[in-house]
Design a protein around this motif. Structure first.
Motif, PDB file in Angstrom:
ATOM      1  N   ASP A 115       0.825  -1.207   0.000  1.00 44.76           N
ATOM      2  CA  ASP A 115       0.000   0.000   0.000  1.00 44.76           C
ATOM      3  C   ASP A 115       0.862   1.261   0.000  1.00 44.76           C
ATOM      4  O   ASP A 115       0.500   2.292  -0.560  1.00 44.76           O
ATOM      5  CB  ASP A 115      -0.897  -0.017   1.237  1.00 44.76           C
ATOM      6  CG  ASP A 115      -1.980   1.033   1.174  1.00 44.76           C
ATOM      7  OD1 ASP A 115      -2.155   1.775   2.156  1.00 44.76           O
ATOM      8  OD2 ASP A 115      -2.635   1.121   0.113  1.00 44.76           O
ATOM      9  N   GLY A 116       2.009   1.162   0.644  1.00 45.48           N
ATOM     10  CA  GLY A 116       2.916   2.304   0.733  1.00 45.48           C
ATOM     11  C   GLY A 116       3.443   2.747  -0.627  1.00 45.48           C
ATOM     12  O   GLY A 116       3.758   3.928  -0.827  1.00 45.48           O
ATOM     13  N   VAL A 117       3.543   1.820  -1.565  1.00 44.27           N
ATOM     14  CA  VAL A 117       4.043   2.175  -2.895  1.00 44.27           C
ATOM     15  C   VAL A 117       3.069   3.140  -3.564  1.00 44.27           C
ATOM     16  O   VAL A 117       3.462   4.140  -4.173  1.00 44.27           O
ATOM     17  CB  VAL A 117       4.231   0.907  -3.764  1.00 44.27           C
ATOM     18  CG1 VAL A 117       4.845   1.268  -5.107  1.00 44.27           C
ATOM     19  CG2 VAL A 117       5.125  -0.095  -3.049  1.00 44.27           C
ATOM     20  N   ASP A 118       1.800   2.840  -3.430  1.00 48.41           N
ATOM     21  CA  ASP A 118       0.766   3.711  -3.987  1.00 48.41           C
ATOM     22  C   ASP A 118       0.753   5.060  -3.268  1.00 48.41           C
ATOM     23  O   ASP A 118       0.602   6.107  -3.892  1.00 48.41           O
ATOM     24  CB  ASP A 118      -0.588   3.017  -3.831  1.00 48.41           C
ATOM     25  CG  ASP A 118      -1.599   3.518  -4.836  1.00 48.41           C
ATOM     26  OD1 ASP A 118      -2.809   3.405  -4.558  1.00 48.41           O
ATOM     27  OD2 ASP A 118      -1.187   4.036  -5.884  1.00 48.41           O
ATOM     28  N   ARG A 119       0.926   5.022  -1.953  1.00 52.19           N
ATOM     29  CA  ARG A 119       0.933   6.275  -1.176  1.00 52.19           C
ATOM     30  C   ARG A 119       2.113   7.156  -1.577  1.00 52.19           C
ATOM     31  O   ARG A 119       2.015   8.375  -1.568  1.00 52.19           O
ATOM     32  CB  ARG A 119       1.052   5.976   0.322  1.00 52.19           C
ATOM     33  CG  ARG A 119      -0.022   5.076   0.849  1.00 52.19           C
ATOM     34  CD  ARG A 119      -1.174   5.853   1.445  1.00 52.19           C
ATOM     35  NE  ARG A 119      -1.985   4.976   2.263  1.00 52.19           N
ATOM     36  CZ  ARG A 119      -1.900   4.904   3.583  1.00 52.19           C
ATOM     37  NH1 ARG A 119      -1.064   5.708   4.226  1.00 52.19           N
ATOM     38  NH2 ARG A 119      -2.639   4.056   4.239  1.00 52.19           N
ATOM     39  N   ALA A 120       3.221   6.510  -1.898  1.00 51.34           N
ATOM     40  CA  ALA A 120       4.400   7.268  -2.322  1.00 51.34           C
ATOM     41  C   ALA A 120       4.091   8.001  -3.635  1.00 51.34           C
ATOM     42  O   ALA A 120       4.448   9.168  -3.807  1.00 51.34           O
ATOM     43  CB  ALA A 120       5.603   6.336  -2.497  1.00 51.34           C
ATOM     44  N   ALA A 121       3.415   7.313  -4.548  1.00 52.19           N
ATOM     45  CA  ALA A 121       3.042   7.937  -5.820  1.00 52.19           C
ATOM     46  C   ALA A 121       2.093   9.106  -5.567  1.00 52.19           C
ATOM     47  O   ALA A 121       2.249  10.187  -6.136  1.00 52.19           O
ATOM     48  CB  ALA A 121       2.385   6.912  -6.748  1.00 52.19           C
ATOM     49  N   GLU A 122       1.123   8.892  -4.695  1.00 52.26           N
ATOM     50  CA  GLU A 122       0.165   9.964  -4.387  1.00 52.26           C
ATOM     51  C   GLU A 122       0.877  11.172  -3.797  1.00 52.26           C
ATOM     52  O   GLU A 122       0.570  12.313  -4.126  1.00 52.26           O
ATOM     53  CB  GLU A 122      -0.861   9.466  -3.359  1.00 52.26           C
ATOM     54  CG  GLU A 122      -1.966   8.619  -3.942  1.00 52.26           C
ATOM     55  CD  GLU A 122      -2.827   7.978  -2.847  1.00 52.26           C
ATOM     56  OE1 GLU A 122      -2.754   8.426  -1.676  1.00 52.26           O
ATOM     57  OE2 GLU A 122      -3.546   7.019  -3.172  1.00 52.26           O
ATOM     58  N   ALA A 123       1.810  10.900  -2.896  1.00 52.58           N
ATOM     59  CA  ALA A 123       2.528  12.000  -2.251  1.00 52.58           C
ATOM     60  C   ALA A 123       3.328  12.792  -3.279  1.00 52.58           C
ATOM     61  O   ALA A 123       3.347  14.026  -3.255  1.00 52.58           O
ATOM     62  CB  ALA A 123       3.459  11.459  -1.162  1.00 52.58           C
ATOM     63  N   PHE A 124       3.976  12.089  -4.211  1.00 47.69           N
ATOM     64  CA  PHE A 124       4.732  12.822  -5.208  1.00 47.69           C
ATOM     65  C   PHE A 124       3.805  13.591  -6.141  1.00 47.69           C
ATOM     66  O   PHE A 124       4.110  14.707  -6.569  1.00 47.69           O
ATOM     67  CB  PHE A 124       5.669  11.915  -6.025  1.00 47.69           C
ATOM     68  CG  PHE A 124       6.544  12.730  -6.924  1.00 47.69           C
ATOM     69  CD1 PHE A 124       6.220  12.926  -8.266  1.00 47.69           C
ATOM     70  CD2 PHE A 124       7.665  13.371  -6.421  1.00 47.69           C
ATOM     71  CE1 PHE A 124       7.001  13.741  -9.081  1.00 47.69           C
ATOM     72  CE2 PHE A 124       8.455  14.196  -7.224  1.00 47.69           C
ATOM     73  CZ  PHE A 124       8.118  14.378  -8.552  1.00 47.69           C
ATOM     74  N   GLU A 125       2.654  13.008  -6.467  1.00 51.51           N
ATOM     75  CA  GLU A 125       1.686  13.697  -7.326  1.00 51.51           C
ATOM     76  C   GLU A 125       1.265  15.019  -6.674  1.00 51.51           C
ATOM     77  O   GLU A 125       1.114  16.043  -7.341  1.00 51.51           O
ATOM     78  CB  GLU A 125       0.439  12.834  -7.547  1.00 51.51           C
ATOM     79  CG  GLU A 125       0.688  11.579  -8.365  1.00 51.51           C
ATOM     80  CD  GLU A 125       0.438  11.779  -9.848  1.00 51.51           C
ATOM     81  OE1 GLU A 125       0.718  12.874 -10.391  1.00 51.51           O
ATOM     82  OE2 GLU A 125      -0.029  10.815 -10.494  1.00 51.51           O
ATOM     83  N   ARG A 126       1.073  14.992  -5.364  1.00 45.02           N
ATOM     84  CA  ARG A 126       0.683  16.216  -4.645  1.00 45.02           C
ATOM     85  C   ARG A 126       1.790  17.252  -4.729  1.00 45.02           C
ATOM     86  O   ARG A 126       1.551  18.430  -4.991  1.00 45.02           O
ATOM     87  CB  ARG A 126       0.371  15.903  -3.176  1.00 45.02           C
ATOM     88  CG  ARG A 126      -1.001  15.300  -2.951  1.00 45.02           C
ATOM     89  CD  ARG A 126      -1.380  15.377  -1.483  1.00 45.02           C
ATOM     90  NE  ARG A 126      -0.427  14.709  -0.603  1.00 45.02           N
ATOM     91  CZ  ARG A 126      -0.480  13.418  -0.269  1.00 45.02           C
ATOM     92  NH1 ARG A 126      -1.430  12.646  -0.762  1.00 45.02           N
ATOM     93  NH2 ARG A 126       0.426  12.906   0.532  1.00 45.02           N
ATOM     94  N   PHE A 127       3.012  16.811  -4.513  1.00 44.37           N
ATOM     95  CA  PHE A 127       4.167  17.721  -4.564  1.00 44.37           C
ATOM     96  C   PHE A 127       4.308  18.286  -5.972  1.00 44.37           C
ATOM     97  O   PHE A 127       4.527  19.482  -6.168  1.00 44.37           O
ATOM     98  CB  PHE A 127       5.432  16.945  -4.168  1.00 44.37           C
ATOM     99  CG  PHE A 127       6.678  17.786  -4.103  1.00 44.37           C
ATOM    100  CD1 PHE A 127       7.606  17.759  -5.150  1.00 44.37           C
ATOM    101  CD2 PHE A 127       6.935  18.596  -3.014  1.00 44.37           C
ATOM    102  CE1 PHE A 127       8.762  18.519  -5.091  1.00 44.37           C
ATOM    103  CE2 PHE A 127       8.097  19.367  -2.947  1.00 44.37           C
ATOM    104  CZ  PHE A 127       9.008  19.328  -3.990  1.00 44.37           C
ATOM    105  N   SER A 128       4.133  17.416  -6.952  1.00 45.90           N
ATOM    106  CA  SER A 128       4.244  17.813  -8.352  1.00 45.90           C
ATOM    107  C   SER A 128       3.200  18.860  -8.709  1.00 45.90           C
ATOM    108  O   SER A 128       3.484  19.872  -9.358  1.00 45.90           O
ATOM    109  CB  SER A 128       4.083  16.571  -9.236  1.00 45.90           C
ATOM    110  OG  SER A 128       4.106  16.922 -10.596  1.00 45.90           O
ATOM    111  N   ALA A 129       1.968  18.630  -8.274  1.00 44.76           N
ATOM    112  CA  ALA A 129       0.886  19.570  -8.568  1.00 44.76           C
ATOM    113  C   ALA A 129       1.108  20.888  -7.831  1.00 44.76           C
ATOM    114  O   ALA A 129       0.937  21.963  -8.402  1.00 44.76           O
ATOM    115  CB  ALA A 129      -0.451  18.963  -8.170  1.00 44.76           C
ATOM    116  N   ALA A 130       1.553  20.788  -6.579  1.00 44.56           N
ATOM    117  CA  ALA A 130       1.746  21.994  -5.773  1.00 44.56           C
ATOM    118  C   ALA A 130       2.800  22.912  -6.377  1.00 44.56           C
ATOM    119  O   ALA A 130       2.752  24.126  -6.218  1.00 44.56           O
ATOM    120  CB  ALA A 130       2.154  21.614  -4.347  1.00 44.56           C
TER     121      ALA A 130
END
Lengths: 152, 113
Positions: free
Chosen positions: A14-29
């Motif tokens: 599950d953490g692998v997906d969370r890592a992607a989500e976290a980077f997506e947030r950083f990328s969008a921000a």
């Protein structure tokens, strides 16, 4: 432009997906260009899934990710508590055998090295630290930034 | 992940959507191996809607190519966006697949004798 964000994800699939989500947030921000976004999403998938699959075992300690942007250098650091493991010390993958004999091992880290400008491994504080950096390229289709010169 | 399927001239075109990474490739693998087990022998994987692929997705593609080869079938790929193409190239995977310039070209490649 300067930004830094640290996030902890579970040391489980599950953490692998969370890592992607976290980077997506950083990328969008930080409105990162798509060139940067997909590179880091692929590289993070490789590194984090490797740690979860091969490193952490049943205790599955959290993996700590730090994303940073300093001037035009984007970086992602992955820190885990697994046994010492330097993915950069692995032999290069088989990229030339024909289909019947192709061995897929090691492709993940080869992708990380190929997609990033620099990859560094360090062992400290009883942790594995893997840092990947990539310099943002100017958009070839956009106007040159003000004040740029050929000497740059 | 959403995977569209359409039959064209005797080939089955499979078009996954989104990312093909360690989170999504398990379902993609089940789908593809299921298709081969069900008797599909002419497959095209259209990457036109795939944002990016990681080694997990590449492993599925390798498995599919091998299964089809063993079953005397064919697979071709098409519509690789830049992120997908670069990953295939870095992994040395492009020579393993017939790459069609378009979906139609890929279909012709596998539908032929």
């Amino acid at each position: 432009m300067r930004a830094r964000e640290t996030v902890s994800v579970p040391g489980t699939p599950d953490g692998v997906d969370r890592a992607a989500e976290a980077f997506e947030r950083f990328s969008a921000a930080h409105a990162l260009p798509s060139q940067a976004r997909w590179r880091f999403l692929v590289a993070l998938d490789e590194v984090v899934s490797n740690v979860v699959r091969h490193g952490l075992g049943p205790r599955a300690e959290p993996i700590v990710l730090t994303f940073s942007l300093e001037a035009d250098v984007l970086a992602a650091e992955v820190v885990d508590a697994a046994a010492p493991f330097d993915p950069l010390a692995m032999p290069p993958p088989d990229t030339t055998s024909p289909l019947v004999s192709r061995r897929p091992g090691g492709v993940g880290i080869a992708l990380v090295r190929g997609l990033m400008d620099e990859v560094r491994y360090e062992r400290c504080d009883d942790r594995n630290h893997l840092t990947m950096t990539w310099r943002l390229r100017p958009d070839p289709s956009g106007p040159a930034p003000a004040g740029s010169s050929d000497a740059g | 992940m959403q995977v569209d399927q359409v039959r064209l001239e005797g080939a089955l075109v499979v078009a996954p959507t989104g990312r093909l990474d360690s989170t999504t490739s398990g379902a993609f693998e089940s789908l593809m191996l299921g298709l081969v087990s069900a008797g599909e022998r002419r497959l095209v994987v259209d990457f036109g809607s795939v944002e990016y692929i990681s080694s997990a997705g590449l492993r599925v593609m390798l498995m599919v190519a091998r299964r089809l080869r063993d079953a005397k079938g064919k697979v071709a790929i098409c519509s690789l966006g830049e992120p997908v193409r670069q990953v295939f190239e870095l992994a040395g995977f492009l020579p393993l697949f017939a790459v069609g310039e378009s979906r139609e070209a890929a279909v012709r490649t596998v539908a032929g004798p």
